[in-house]
Design an enzyme around this catalytic site. Structure first.
Site, PDB file in Angstrom:
ATOM      1  N   ASP A 230      15.557   7.170  13.193  1.00  0.00           N
ATOM      2  CA  ASP A 230      14.179   6.717  13.083  1.00  0.00           C
ATOM      3  C   ASP A 230      14.011   5.822  11.854  1.00  0.00           C
ATOM      4  O   ASP A 230      14.546   6.119  10.779  1.00  0.00           O
ATOM      5  CB  ASP A 230      13.273   7.956  12.931  1.00  0.00           C
ATOM      6  CG  ASP A 230      11.804   7.612  12.914  1.00  0.00           C
ATOM      7  OD1 ASP A 230      11.331   7.080  13.925  1.00  0.00           O
ATOM      8  OD2 ASP A 230      11.149   7.859  11.886  1.00  0.00           O
ATOM      9  N   GLU A 291      16.723   2.667  15.210  1.00  0.00           N
ATOM     10  CA  GLU A 291      15.423   2.026  15.416  1.00  0.00           C
ATOM     11  C   GLU A 291      15.240   1.112  14.217  1.00  0.00           C
ATOM     12  O   GLU A 291      15.075   1.564  13.086  1.00  0.00           O
ATOM     13  CB  GLU A 291      14.295   3.061  15.451  1.00  0.00           C
ATOM     14  CG  GLU A 291      12.970   2.413  15.819  1.00  0.00           C
ATOM     15  CD  GLU A 291      11.764   2.962  15.078  1.00  0.00           C
ATOM     16  OE1 GLU A 291      10.653   2.731  15.524  1.00  0.00           O
ATOM     17  OE2 GLU A 291      11.935   3.627  14.031  1.00  0.00           O
TER      18      GLU A 291
HETATM   19  C1  NOJ Z   1       9.243   5.394  14.629  1.00  0.00           C
HETATM   20  C2  NOJ Z   1       8.843   6.393  15.663  1.00  0.00           C
HETATM   21  O1  NOJ Z   1       9.283   5.964  16.919  1.00  0.00           O
HETATM   22  C3  NOJ Z   1       7.352   6.526  15.563  1.00  0.00           C
HETATM   23  O2  NOJ Z   1       6.824   7.256  16.627  1.00  0.00           O
HETATM   24  C4  NOJ Z   1       7.013   7.132  14.221  1.00  0.00           C
HETATM   25  O3  NOJ Z   1       5.609   7.133  14.070  1.00  0.00           O
HETATM   26  C5  NOJ Z   1       7.622   6.342  13.071  1.00  0.00           C
HETATM   27  N1  NOJ Z   1       8.960   5.926  13.319  1.00  0.00           N
HETATM   28  C6  NOJ Z   1       7.600   7.151  11.802  1.00  0.00           C
HETATM   29  O4  NOJ Z   1       8.547   8.187  11.866  1.00  0.00           O
END
Ligand code: NOJ
Length: 595
Positions: A230, A291
């Site tokens: 993440d 991500e």
């Molecule tokens: C990316 C995640 O996909 C999202 O849902 C989240 O709010 C943020 N990162 C913070 O962790």
């Protein structure tokens, strides 16, 4: 727990991830096994046969950890347990076993940039003195201004507003103020790239690094096949915490930033090299997917160098408008940037953070921004559905891996009219209601029946977000066995992906095409054509070429507007002729299934 958790029918191929299609499960919204209105692991386990039949290669499960749910589970209060709402560690073990037994890989979310503000570490930091090792695990600093009343710098949060919140003033404990511990230290500030309930960890602190090594090992030993990292570019910060010039637009536009001190800082790659060494030493060689919303394919490429993460989500592709030029540019830029490092792309159309493709492609603005919403813009659902189906065939024909977000295989639209009082996304609150946030793509899955909860929960139970009545025609049950349903298109595409050898290779070449048309081959016999022009396009191929799949009925030998087709040359190969003029042929060819 068995001794070796990876012993199901998933095979030993350590490069499975290069071409895998993964299915994102947002656990709270997938299936409710215990009838409390929230999805859980029991529900997911019961639906594994559905996923195996769909034909995906594995699951990515969004955070399942204990969490106060201030940000949908991305505010983790214990990295080594399962949220009681979802079940127990024993349920997670059983899920891993059962998924592996039906051939599905499982990757889980790793939220390493921040913890919940209820995590014991943050609690300890609050109780400890400024400068203490407990505070060093987070990014906590004195404020600016005479009484420290101003935040340490001008950094902004991805959810709107500033990225700093102030801690309460603290009694001095060590007498440093010369008053035998009776003085007060003005409240320090802590950094939160996301909501205030998500304090950022300090990855320059060796204790944080070591603790997370343990977290990674814990899950790898349980048998997870990989981790989705993440907010990967957020982990490292420039140590001096300098201000950043956000320019004219003070929004969190990490896709256009360069040289930002809190995002995509080069030191982040040291963390990923460490993790890669750790993963490569584990049985089964678990993998990472990042991500990472960064400035272009070249910056993204750095995350997937051979000694770092394996793959990264392709946001420029997801965000591209439904326009042949833009789609082609995103594909070309991705392939060109990743080729030198030998990494495959992942192609993605949706997630728990994005407006669903049916709604995105059914409105005037078909491009999108991460976390943005389109509520308020009119959506032509029929048009969006048609385009989303074509987009799915395009995505699943590209070389590399792909991610399907739960419900996109049903063609669910975003639910843009959820009442304010049920909205839970911090984006809604932090934008003072100017942005509705991401709840609209998180509405629970419709499985069966003609009224809510559509088999998501037991009859009579109200799901945590209300489902629209109109989903009665979109349930799995309603689409099952319907030749022309979105679900059937996905199922056939995923089946063909396994049957056509070229789709498990990196072969890819554009063919000459009319304006507005994407036309490419994967090896000599497979071809995909997508018509994003304003008029039907003739499918020009030799007699031995079969239409094996189309996103909509063909119009004679013509591919209609906003449609995609997969062709397979059943002859000796290489039989696709270059396109001729777009004249309508006298004889029609009907779409047919290849047996
Ligand atoms: C990316 C995640 O996909 C999202 O849902 C989240 O709010 C943020 N990162 C913070 O962790």
């Amino acid at each position: 727990m068995t001794d070796s958790r990876n012993e199901g029918v998933v095979n030993e191929d350590i490069s499975w991830w290069r071409h895998a299609v993964m299915y994102e499960v947002y656990p709270r919204s997938f299936a409710d096994g215990n009838g409390d209105g929230d999805g859980d692991l029991a529900g997911l386990r019961a639906r594994l046969p559905y996923l195996a039949e769909l034909g995906v290669d594995g699951l990515w499960i969004a955070p399942w950890y204990p969490s106060p749910m201030a940000d949908g589970g991305y505010d983790v209060s214990d990295f080594l347990a399962i949220h009681p709402m979802f079940g127990t560690l024993a349920d997670a073990d059983a899920l891993l076993d059962e998924a592996h037994a039906v051939g599905l890989r499982v990757i889980i979310d790793m939220v390493a940039n921040h913890t919940s503000d209820t995590h014991p570490w943050f609690d300890a930091a609050l109780r400890a003195a400024p400068g203490s090792p407990q505070r060093a695990r987070y990014i906590i600093r004195d404020g600016r201004g005479e009484d420290g009343e101003l935040p340490p710098n001008n950094w902004i949060s991805a959810f709107g507003g500033g990225a700093w919140s102030r801690l309460p003033a603290q009694k001095e404990r060590d007498g440093q103020d010369g008053q035998d511990g009776q003085g007060e230290h003005p409240g320090q500030w802590y950094l939160h790239t996301f909501a205030p309930e998500q304090p950022d960890l300090n990855w320059a602190d060796p204790e944080v690094l070591e603790a997370f090594d343990g977290v990674l090992r814990f899950w790898f030993e349980r048998g997870v096949d990989g981790l989705r990292i993440d907010a990967a570019p957020a982990l490292a910060k420039v140590a001096a915490l300098p201000d950043f010039d956000y320019g004219e637009d003070p929004r969190f536009l990490s896709n256009i930033w360069l040289g930002n001190p809190h995002w995509d800082v080069d030191a982040v790659h040291d963390i990923f090299r460490r993790w890669r060494r750790l993963a490569d030493a584990c049985p089964g060689r678990p993998i990472f997917v990042a991500e990472a919303v960064v400035n272009g394919a070249e910056r993204l490429m750095r995350y997937v160098r051979p000694d770092e993460l394996h793959t990264a989500f392709n946001f420029p592709y997801l965000q591209s408008a439904w326009d042949a030029g833009r789609q082609r540019h995103a594909i070309d830029a991705t392939l060109a940037a990743l080729a030198p490092v030998g990494a495959p792309s992942t192609w993605v159309l949706g997630s728990h953070d994005e407006v669903r493709p049916v709604s995105r492609y059914g409105r005037a603005t078909t491009s999108s921004e991460h976390f943005a919403d389109g509520a308020g813009e009119g959506v032509d659902v029929a048009l969006g559905t048609r385009r989303a189906r074509a987009a799915a065939l395009l995505m699943l024909a590209l070389p590399g891996g792909a991610y399907i977000y739960q419900g996109d295989e049903l063609g669910l639209p975003n639910v843009d009219d959820l009442p304010d009082e049920v909205l839970q996304d911090p984006v809604f609150r932090r934008s003072d209601g100017t942005m509705r946030g991401r709840d609209g793509c998180r509405v629970p899955m419709p499985w069966s029946g003609t009224a809510p909860p559509f088999g998501f929960s037991a009859d009579g139970v109200t799901p945590w977000l209300p489902q629209p009545e109109s989903w009665a025609v979109l349930t799995v049950q309603a689409q099952d066995g319907q030749e022309d349903s979105t679900l059937s298109v996905y199922r056939k595409a995923l089946k063909l992906r396994h049957e056509i050898p070229a789709l498990a290779t990196d072969a890819f070449a554009w063919r000459p095409s009319a304006p507005g048309v994407l036309d490419f081959q994967r090896g000599p016999v497979f071809r995909c054509v997508v018509n994003i022009s304003g008029e039907p396009v003739e499918l020009d191929c030799d007699d031995a070429a079969d239409v094996v799949l189309a996103s909509t009925d063909l119009d004679g030998g013509f591919l209609p507007v906003d449609a995609a087709v997969w062709l397979l040359d059943g002859g000796v190969g290489g039989g696709f002729r270059p396109p001729r003029s777009l004249e309508r042929p006298a004889q029609s060819i009907a779409p047919k299934e290849r047996s």
